[in-house]
Design a protein around this motif. Structure first.
Motif, PDB file in Angstrom:
ATOM      1  N   TYR A 195      73.085  74.368  45.984  1.00  0.00           N
ATOM      2  CA  TYR A 195      73.899  75.435  45.424  1.00  0.00           C
ATOM      3  C   TYR A 195      75.068  74.795  44.681  1.00  0.00           C
ATOM      4  O   TYR A 195      75.791  73.984  45.246  1.00  0.00           O
ATOM      5  CB  TYR A 195      74.431  76.356  46.522  1.00  0.00           C
ATOM      6  N   VAL A 196      75.251  75.169  43.422  1.00  0.00           N
ATOM      7  CA  VAL A 196      76.302  74.595  42.581  1.00  0.00           C
ATOM      8  C   VAL A 196      77.191  75.729  42.094  1.00  0.00           C
ATOM      9  O   VAL A 196      76.703  76.765  41.647  1.00  0.00           O
ATOM     10  CB  VAL A 196      75.701  73.860  41.362  1.00  0.00           C
TER      11      VAL A 196
ATOM     12  N   MET B 270      88.544  85.952  28.606  1.00  0.00           N
ATOM     13  CA  MET B 270      87.479  86.269  29.558  1.00  0.00           C
ATOM     14  C   MET B 270      87.194  85.015  30.389  1.00  0.00           C
ATOM     15  O   MET B 270      86.832  83.982  29.839  1.00  0.00           O
ATOM     16  CB  MET B 270      86.242  86.715  28.780  1.00  0.00           C
ATOM     17  N   LYS B 271      87.336  85.115  31.663  1.00  0.00           N
ATOM     18  CA  LYS B 271      87.059  84.004  32.577  1.00  0.00           C
ATOM     19  C   LYS B 271      85.574  84.024  32.953  1.00  0.00           C
ATOM     20  O   LYS B 271      85.015  85.082  33.230  1.00  0.00           O
ATOM     21  CB  LYS B 271      87.924  84.147  33.828  1.00  0.00           C
ATOM     22  N   LYS B 272      84.970  82.837  32.957  1.00  0.00           N
ATOM     23  CA  LYS B 272      83.559  82.721  33.328  1.00  0.00           C
ATOM     24  C   LYS B 272      83.421  81.815  34.547  1.00  0.00           C
ATOM     25  O   LYS B 272      84.061  80.766  34.609  1.00  0.00           O
ATOM     26  CB  LYS B 272      82.730  82.143  32.177  1.00  0.00           C
ATOM     27  N   ASN B 273      82.610  82.243  35.490  1.00  0.00           N
ATOM     28  CA  ASN B 273      82.262  81.437  36.663  1.00  0.00           C
ATOM     29  C   ASN B 273      80.769  81.144  36.610  1.00  0.00           C
ATOM     30  O   ASN B 273      79.969  82.038  36.338  1.00  0.00           O
ATOM     31  CB  ASN B 273      82.614  82.167  37.957  1.00  0.00           C
ATOM     32  N   TYR B 274      80.426  79.886  36.881  1.00  0.00           N
ATOM     33  CA  TYR B 274      79.044  79.426  36.753  1.00  0.00           C
ATOM     34  C   TYR B 274      78.462  79.121  38.135  1.00  0.00           C
ATOM     35  O   TYR B 274      79.060  78.361  38.903  1.00  0.00           O
ATOM     36  CB  TYR B 274      79.001  78.158  35.897  1.00  0.00           C
ATOM     37  N   TYR B 275      77.317  79.702  38.427  1.00  0.00           N
ATOM     38  CA  TYR B 275      76.624  79.497  39.701  1.00  0.00           C
ATOM     39  C   TYR B 275      75.167  79.135  39.420  1.00  0.00           C
ATOM     40  O   TYR B 275      74.513  79.791  38.606  1.00  0.00           O
ATOM     41  CB  TYR B 275      76.660  80.769  40.556  1.00  0.00           C
ATOM     42  N   TYR B 276      74.693  78.102  40.111  1.00  0.00           N
ATOM     43  CA  TYR B 276      73.319  77.648  39.906  1.00  0.00           C
ATOM     44  C   TYR B 276      72.655  77.374  41.247  1.00  0.00           C
ATOM     45  O   TYR B 276      73.309  76.953  42.207  1.00  0.00           O
ATOM     46  CB  TYR B 276      73.277  76.359  39.072  1.00  0.00           C
ATOM     47  N   LEU B 277      71.365  77.595  41.269  1.00  0.00           N
ATOM     48  CA  LEU B 277      70.547  77.237  42.420  1.00  0.00           C
ATOM     49  C   LEU B 277      69.480  76.271  41.935  1.00  0.00           C
ATOM     50  O   LEU B 277      68.750  76.567  40.983  1.00  0.00           O
ATOM     51  CB  LEU B 277      69.887  78.471  43.033  1.00  0.00           C
ATOM     52  N   TYR B 278      69.420  75.116  42.593  1.00  0.00           N
ATOM     53  CA  TYR B 278      68.397  74.110  42.330  1.00  0.00           C
ATOM     54  C   TYR B 278      67.569  73.944  43.596  1.00  0.00           C
ATOM     55  O   TYR B 278      68.037  74.223  44.701  1.00  0.00           O
ATOM     56  CB  TYR B 278      69.037  72.761  41.973  1.00  0.00           C
ATOM     57  N   GLY B 279      66.356  73.462  43.425  1.00  0.00           N
ATOM     58  CA  GLY B 279      65.501  73.187  44.565  1.00  0.00           C
ATOM     59  C   GLY B 279      64.775  71.871  44.398  1.00  0.00           C
ATOM     60  O   GLY B 279      64.566  71.400  43.283  1.00  0.00           O
ATOM     61  N   THR B 280      64.398  71.281  45.537  1.00  0.00           N
ATOM     62  CA  THR B 280      63.597  70.066  45.529  1.00  0.00           C
ATOM     63  C   THR B 280      62.668  70.076  46.737  1.00  0.00           C
ATOM     64  O   THR B 280      62.947  70.727  47.746  1.00  0.00           O
ATOM     65  CB  THR B 280      64.480  68.792  45.532  1.00  0.00           C
ATOM     66  N   GLN B 281      61.591  69.351  46.627  1.00  0.00           N
ATOM     67  CA  GLN B 281      60.663  69.239  47.744  1.00  0.00           C
ATOM     68  C   GLN B 281      61.038  68.083  48.660  1.00  0.00           C
ATOM     69  O   GLN B 281      60.396  67.866  49.674  1.00  0.00           O
ATOM     70  CB  GLN B 281      59.235  69.137  47.222  1.00  0.00           C
ATOM     71  N   ASN B 282      62.080  67.358  48.322  1.00  0.00           N
ATOM     72  CA  ASN B 282      62.616  66.298  49.172  1.00  0.00           C
ATOM     73  C   ASN B 282      63.284  66.948  50.381  1.00  0.00           C
ATOM     74  O   ASN B 282      64.262  67.679  50.246  1.00  0.00           O
ATOM     75  CB  ASN B 282      63.634  65.459  48.376  1.00  0.00           C
ATOM     76  N   GLU B 283      62.754  66.699  51.578  1.00  0.00           N
ATOM     77  CA  GLU B 283      63.259  67.342  52.788  1.00  0.00           C
ATOM     78  C   GLU B 283      64.296  66.517  53.538  1.00  0.00           C
ATOM     79  O   GLU B 283      64.870  66.986  54.510  1.00  0.00           O
ATOM     80  CB  GLU B 283      62.084  67.653  53.736  1.00  0.00           C
ATOM     81  N   ASP B 284      64.556  65.316  53.094  1.00  0.00           N
ATOM     82  CA  ASP B 284      65.480  64.402  53.764  1.00  0.00           C
ATOM     83  C   ASP B 284      66.896  64.610  53.230  1.00  0.00           C
ATOM     84  O   ASP B 284      67.284  63.993  52.243  1.00  0.00           O
ATOM     85  CB  ASP B 284      65.004  62.958  53.545  1.00  0.00           C
ATOM     86  N   LEU B 285      67.679  65.492  53.870  1.00  0.00           N
ATOM     87  CA  LEU B 285      69.018  65.796  53.381  1.00  0.00           C
ATOM     88  C   LEU B 285      69.921  64.565  53.302  1.00  0.00           C
ATOM     89  O   LEU B 285      70.541  64.330  52.257  1.00  0.00           O
ATOM     90  CB  LEU B 285      69.691  66.878  54.234  1.00  0.00           C
ATOM     91  N   PRO B 286      70.022  63.752  54.370  1.00  0.00           N
ATOM     92  CA  PRO B 286      70.867  62.553  54.255  1.00  0.00           C
ATOM     93  C   PRO B 286      70.376  61.600  53.163  1.00  0.00           C
ATOM     94  O   PRO B 286      71.187  61.028  52.427  1.00  0.00           O
ATOM     95  CB  PRO B 286      70.775  61.898  55.637  1.00  0.00           C
ATOM     96  N   GLY B 287      69.078  61.443  53.050  1.00  0.00           N
ATOM     97  CA  GLY B 287      68.513  60.570  52.024  1.00  0.00           C
ATOM     98  C   GLY B 287      68.780  61.104  50.628  1.00  0.00           C
ATOM     99  O   GLY B 287      69.079  60.343  49.701  1.00  0.00           O
ATOM    100  N   LEU B 288      68.687  62.415  50.449  1.00  0.00           N
ATOM    101  CA  LEU B 288      68.951  63.031  49.151  1.00  0.00           C
ATOM    102  C   LEU B 288      70.433  62.885  48.797  1.00  0.00           C
ATOM    103  O   LEU B 288      70.768  62.575  47.654  1.00  0.00           O
ATOM    104  CB  LEU B 288      68.543  64.501  49.156  1.00  0.00           C
TER     105      LEU B 288
END
Length: 119
Positions: A79-80, A1-19
């Protein structure tokens, strides 16, 4: 059985380049900057810690809509996906990020999904 893993994380840090830089400095995740008509500016990682991670803004001002309406309090989404290799390797990579992300920039796990197939 093959498993694929998907995750959603969030942060309040709005600075994408900085993050992206912070994740590079703290977790050795090197992100590349991208631009798209649909996503706008976003950052993408692919490597030993995940098959793919994208840093994206939750609100799309061009479409005037939320990507994840249930998580409006998180202006930045991560998104991971881990979909290649052995199940144990995919699980190990996913668990590493699940433990490491909360220690950086208040990143919180919002949703996880494992999809099984007979491939």
């Amino acid at each position: 059985m093959k498993k694929n893993y998907y995750y959603l994380y969030g942060t309040q840090n709005e600075d994408l380049p900085g993050l992206a830089k912070l994740l590079s400095d703290k977790l050795d995740l090197e992100f590349d900057r991208h631009e798209s008509d649909y996503l706008g500016e976003y950052f993408k990682y692919a490597g030993i810690y995940a098959d793919k991670i994208t840093l994206e803004r939750n609100f799309n001002s061009i479409e005037d809509s939320w990507k994840e309406e249930a998580f409006k309090e998180y202006p930045t989404l991560l998104y991971v996906s881990n979909i290649t290799g052995k199940n144990t390797d995919k699980l190990s990579k996913s668990k590493y990020l699940e433990e490491a992300f909360p220690q950086v920039a208040g990143i919180k796990l919002l949703r996880g999904k494992i999809i099984e197939s007979n491939d």
